[in-house]
Design a protein around this motif. Sequence first.
Motif, PDB file in Angstrom:
ATOM      1  N   VAL A 252      -1.588  13.017  -2.066  1.00 48.99           N
ATOM      2  CA  VAL A 252      -1.341  14.376  -2.521  1.00 48.99           C
ATOM      3  C   VAL A 252       0.064  14.725  -2.082  1.00 48.99           C
ATOM      4  N   ARG A 253       0.852  15.254  -2.966  1.00 48.94           N
ATOM      5  CA  ARG A 253       2.234  15.556  -2.625  1.00 48.94           C
ATOM      6  C   ARG A 253       2.313  16.540  -1.474  1.00 48.94           C
ATOM      7  N   ALA A 254       3.287  16.321  -0.621  1.00 53.20           N
ATOM      8  CA  ALA A 254       3.475  17.192   0.536  1.00 53.20           C
ATOM      9  C   ALA A 254       3.556  18.641   0.088  1.00 53.20           C
ATOM     10  N   HIS A 255       4.204  18.851  -1.001  1.00 51.51           N
ATOM     11  CA  HIS A 255       4.349  20.193  -1.558  1.00 51.51           C
ATOM     12  C   HIS A 255       2.992  20.835  -1.758  1.00 51.51           C
ATOM     13  N   ARG A 256       2.073  20.082  -2.290  1.00 49.67           N
ATOM     14  CA  ARG A 256       0.749  20.607  -2.568  1.00 49.67           C
ATOM     15  C   ARG A 256      -0.036  20.810  -1.282  1.00 49.67           C
ATOM     16  N   LYS A 257       0.150  19.915  -0.359  1.00 50.79           N
ATOM     17  CA  LYS A 257      -0.552  20.040   0.922  1.00 50.79           C
ATOM     18  C   LYS A 257      -0.093  21.281   1.641  1.00 50.79           C
ATOM     19  N   ASN A 258       1.188  21.491   1.633  1.00 51.47           N
ATOM     20  CA  ASN A 258       1.738  22.642   2.347  1.00 51.47           C
ATOM     21  C   ASN A 258       1.235  23.949   1.768  1.00 51.47           C
ATOM     22  N   ILE A 259       1.094  23.945   0.480  1.00 51.79           N
ATOM     23  CA  ILE A 259       0.749  25.180  -0.213  1.00 51.79           C
ATOM     24  C   ILE A 259      -0.561  25.755   0.301  1.00 51.79           C
ATOM     25  N   MET A 260      -1.464  24.876   0.579  1.00 51.22           N
ATOM     26  CA  MET A 260      -2.771  25.361   0.989  1.00 51.22           C
ATOM     27  C   MET A 260      -2.727  26.107   2.303  1.00 51.22           C
ATOM     28  N   THR A 261      -1.809  25.699   3.145  1.00 56.01           N
ATOM     29  CA  THR A 261      -1.747  26.348   4.455  1.00 56.01           C
ATOM     30  C   THR A 261      -0.570  27.297   4.535  1.00 56.01           C
ATOM     31  N   VAL A 262      -0.108  27.710   3.399  1.00 55.39           N
ATOM     32  CA  VAL A 262       1.156  28.432   3.414  1.00 55.39           C
ATOM     33  C   VAL A 262       1.056  29.785   4.096  1.00 55.39           C
ATOM     34  N   LYS A 263      -0.109  30.361   4.084  1.00 55.86           N
ATOM     35  CA  LYS A 263      -0.235  31.676   4.707  1.00 55.86           C
ATOM     36  C   LYS A 263      -0.088  31.563   6.209  1.00 55.86           C
ATOM     37  N   SER A 264      -0.568  30.475   6.734  1.00 60.60           N
ATOM     38  CA  SER A 264      -0.437  30.302   8.178  1.00 60.60           C
ATOM     39  C   SER A 264       0.852  29.548   8.448  1.00 60.60           C
ATOM     40  N   GLY A 265       1.146  29.385   9.648  1.00 59.28           N
ATOM     41  CA  GLY A 265       2.351  28.640   9.974  1.00 59.28           C
ATOM     42  C   GLY A 265       3.525  29.563  10.128  1.00 59.28           C
ATOM     43  N   LYS A 266       4.315  29.285  11.126  1.00 57.63           N
ATOM     44  CA  LYS A 266       5.499  30.097  11.291  1.00 57.63           C
ATOM     45  C   LYS A 266       6.700  29.155  11.236  1.00 57.63           C
ATOM     46  N   TYR A 267       7.341  29.155  10.075  1.00 58.74           N
ATOM     47  CA  TYR A 267       8.419  28.202   9.887  1.00 58.74           C
ATOM     48  C   TYR A 267       9.758  28.825  10.237  1.00 58.74           C
ATOM     49  N   VAL A 268      10.498  28.099  11.048  1.00 62.39           N
ATOM     50  CA  VAL A 268      11.848  28.567  11.351  1.00 62.39           C
ATOM     51  C   VAL A 268      12.817  27.423  11.087  1.00 62.39           C
ATOM     52  N   LYS A 269      14.026  27.801  10.714  1.00 65.31           N
ATOM     53  CA  LYS A 269      15.034  26.786  10.455  1.00 65.31           C
ATOM     54  C   LYS A 269      15.640  26.332  11.767  1.00 65.31           C
ATOM     55  N   VAL A 270      15.912  25.056  11.824  1.00 63.85           N
ATOM     56  CA  VAL A 270      16.564  24.511  13.011  1.00 63.85           C
ATOM     57  C   VAL A 270      17.877  23.875  12.578  1.00 63.85           C
ATOM     58  N   GLY A 271      18.953  24.368  13.126  1.00 64.14           N
ATOM     59  CA  GLY A 271      20.256  23.805  12.791  1.00 64.14           C
ATOM     60  C   GLY A 271      20.878  23.165  14.001  1.00 64.14           C
ATOM     61  N   VAL A 272      21.832  22.309  13.751  1.00 62.50           N
ATOM     62  CA  VAL A 272      22.510  21.629  14.855  1.00 62.50           C
ATOM     63  C   VAL A 272      24.004  21.807  14.684  1.00 62.50           C
ATOM     64  N   ASP A 273      24.656  22.151  15.752  1.00 60.64           N
ATOM     65  CA  ASP A 273      26.109  22.266  15.697  1.00 60.64           C
ATOM     66  C   ASP A 273      26.721  20.963  15.216  1.00 60.64           C
ATOM     67  N   GLY A 274      27.535  21.082  14.213  1.00 57.75           N
ATOM     68  CA  GLY A 274      28.237  19.897  13.745  1.00 57.75           C
ATOM     69  C   GLY A 274      27.509  19.135  12.656  1.00 57.75           C
ATOM     70  N   ALA A 275      26.270  19.505  12.386  1.00 57.92           N
ATOM     71  CA  ALA A 275      25.561  18.815  11.303  1.00 57.92           C
ATOM     72  C   ALA A 275      25.367  19.785  10.146  1.00 57.92           C
ATOM     73  N   PRO A 276      25.534  19.312   8.937  1.00 56.62           N
ATOM     74  CA  PRO A 276      25.479  20.226   7.793  1.00 56.62           C
ATOM     75  C   PRO A 276      24.073  20.569   7.339  1.00 56.62           C
ATOM     76  N   TYR A 277      23.096  19.864   7.829  1.00 57.08           N
ATOM     77  CA  TYR A 277      21.767  20.088   7.297  1.00 57.08           C
ATOM     78  C   TYR A 277      20.929  20.936   8.239  1.00 57.08           C
ATOM     79  N   LEU A 278      19.907  21.519   7.656  1.00 59.57           N
ATOM     80  CA  LEU A 278      18.960  22.273   8.471  1.00 59.57           C
ATOM     81  C   LEU A 278      17.586  21.643   8.310  1.00 59.57           C
ATOM     82  N   ARG A 279      16.782  21.785   9.316  1.00 54.92           N
ATOM     83  CA  ARG A 279      15.392  21.367   9.183  1.00 54.92           C
ATOM     84  C   ARG A 279      14.508  22.569   9.449  1.00 54.92           C
ATOM     85  N   LYS A 280      13.248  22.417   9.077  1.00 54.85           N
ATOM     86  CA  LYS A 280      12.319  23.515   9.346  1.00 54.85           C
ATOM     87  C   LYS A 280      11.202  23.015  10.236  1.00 54.85           C
ATOM     88  N   VAL A 281      10.812  23.833  11.179  1.00 51.47           N
ATOM     89  CA  VAL A 281       9.647  23.491  11.992  1.00 51.47           C
ATOM     90  C   VAL A 281       8.665  24.633  11.954  1.00 51.47           C
TER      91      VAL A 281
END
Lengths: 611, 205
Positions: B81-110
């Motif tokens: 099952v695509r991660a996208h679909r899996k996430n959707i089911m639990t989308v109401k719960s979860g507290k996602y915040v972006k995590v950035g790193v100095d010097g790196a252009p990308y962000l991740r979410k936890v």
Amino acid sequence: MSEAQAQMSEDDADLAAAAGGASIRTAVVTTGGDYSSPYPDQVLENVLENVLIFLTSRRDRNAVSLVCKSWYRAEALTRSEIYIGNCYSVSPRRAAERFRRVRSVVLKGKPRFADFSLMPPDWGAHFAPWVIEMAEAYRGLEKLYLKRMNVTDDDLAVMARSFGNFRELVLVCCEGFGTAGLAVVASKCRQLRVFDLIEAEVSDDDEVDWLSCFPESGTCLESLIFDCVEFPINFDALENLVARSRSLKKLRVNRFVNLEQLHRLMILAPQLTDLGTGSFSPQDHPIDQEPDLVSAFTACRSLVSLSGFRETVPDYLPAVYPVCANITSLNFSYANITADELKPVIRNCHKLQIFWVLDSVRDEGLQAVAATCKDLRELRVFPIDATEDNVGPVSDVGLQAISEGCKKLESILYFCQQMTNAAVISMSNNCPDLVVFRLCIIGRYRPDHSTGEPMDEGFGAIVKNCKKLTRLAVSGLLTDKAFSYIGQYGKLVRTLSFAFAGDSDLGLKYVLEGCSKLEKLEIRDCPFGDSALRSGLHHYHNMRFLWMSTCRVTRQGCREIAQQIPRVIVEVFRWNQILEEGEKSDLVDTLYLYRSLEGPRADAPKFVNIL
Amino acid sequence: MSSMNNLSESGKSGMNLKETELTLGLPGEPRVGKACMKRVFSETVDLELGNSGKKDSSGSGSSMKKESATSRGKLVGWPPVRAHRKNIMTVKSGKYVKVGVDGAPYLRKVDLELYNSYEQFLSALEGLFTCFKIRTVLDEKKLMDPVNGVEYVPTYEDKDGDWMLVGDVPWKMFAESCKRVRLMTRSEAIGLAPRPETKCSSSSS
């Protein structure tokens, strides 16, 4: 002229043309001593080109191009859509050199198992080299369809500024871009009719308000799909956009659009044929009285496709009753609803052909579908809870009901925890039009729960009885026997998917030796090794790809394959495996093998070994 | 730097401490052994997806010893099952915040709701940004880039828009008020002073 001389003169004319430019023909002397006049050939080719314009199927065109050099050229000049199923099978340069007048490109990158986290994210499938080549070679490009490609904002920017007549952008399962890229497309592609993001991963790091970037005066938009976007959008901008897009027919909004907002959009666009409803749940603190959704749906007389329902509050489902009788496609696969909530909706959907649903509706819900949807062609039942369990909400009972009620079924994807051979056999008998059969028994190695037998006979019946079958995915407890059935009867099968199945190398051998039309084979966690791999040597150059992960294939085995077949690229990578202390393993974690006109790709990351 | 003190206090919390052990190895050496456990490539929300079913339900398919191993006993990519679909089911719960790193252009979410302690959270960060390792320096656990020895200090933006050091307040309070996280190099983080539990409103640099 005799036939032989005519043939010779045509070839000579081709050579002259190749040397001197397509439009300049010179008289050539054949070995027979006659002058041949090239003009009849020129006429022939012009006629051919004018006829070929009507040929659209790429398989037909491929056949045409094999007739002779002249036909090859004529076909190449008249092909306006190119389809590249594996972006690494051919280089952008080579494609652009052969097909010069292309208006539409379909480009696919990663194999499907990448969707399930089986492939590291930086593996490849970059759109960049393609867009750079196309920017020069295909200035008249109008349509782009990308699937499982890595697309960056820069790529989108190049695209947006290079193709003045660009009309359709469809990104399916792509990632690597964000709102900045979307904004560039919106603002620069003034002729854009189709802007579809389907199951794409869009980043919002830049937090650009891309919906505000469309042309102010009005747009040509016919389709705007962004239901996969997982962050809020500027609703006012969206409302404004819909108001000034009078051609809009398809609109699928994301879950950050609530019911009240949806209502406002629907009032602006009653001409919609395809609606994605967003969250389908009211805003947190409703201030106005409830919107009159029933009227809004009633006004959408042309609506045939409905989706969204991301956070459905079932109380509001009755609002869709007015359109049920007309809809042919309904996607409830994000709606956590019960059978009782489904029934009043589905019992009106007589024309339904495509239905996606969550297993929360249980067997009972599927029985209701079977009772009403006699025209159903495609059914997908997704699991609400994807963990392995003993009993699930849907089972063989639901499948049996569908097989009895929906005799025109062509495509099915069914997730369940348990199944019986009887139900699968029943489907094979009742649904002869099946082209796609994908059964996923989530409990691995599960046998038929009523007889305790392997699921061999069920899948055997499918390949035997469904004469049009081209795509099959198997699951449950399966012995080599199941594979022997597939090899024996699956003569039209093009795509196969195996997971946690089979006893020995024989299983894979049966398939590779029997399925002569096989193009895509994806395998994970099956006990197939080098000997099985070898049995496909005769066929790999006819396939788009072979994927094997966590099987019993060794590095040496892969190397042998690489050495023995030219023009097939053998990639191996290991990235998810722990070596026990001191253990050396020659087993390969992932093998990805594909045919290619090019040599090993230059953009392979370090963890990929190309043998 | 006291930002990590809470880590040593927060106890084991069911976390396999072995995962935070130092690994001996030069930069660039192939990472074998426990260090490999940290490599997750899927959505960060799928941190649960280490790999490997330990046993199958019927025991056949026994040849699958080489199933990808796990740190938490779940199977990668199954069911398909695509991660996208899996996430959707639990989308109401979860507290996602972006995590950035100095010097790196990308962000991740936890998803902060996945963790119960700073220790777990740091381990997750270590897994997310595989260039970092948790090093114990003077009894404090720090996030370091072993290649250049640069130390990264986790900081976060709270509900009021202030940038604070991670670890000053009890975990639950942090999880509730955190809006986004940034791993700053130590020099960048100098201006952030540890804050008492009662909030001051002065902003940090």
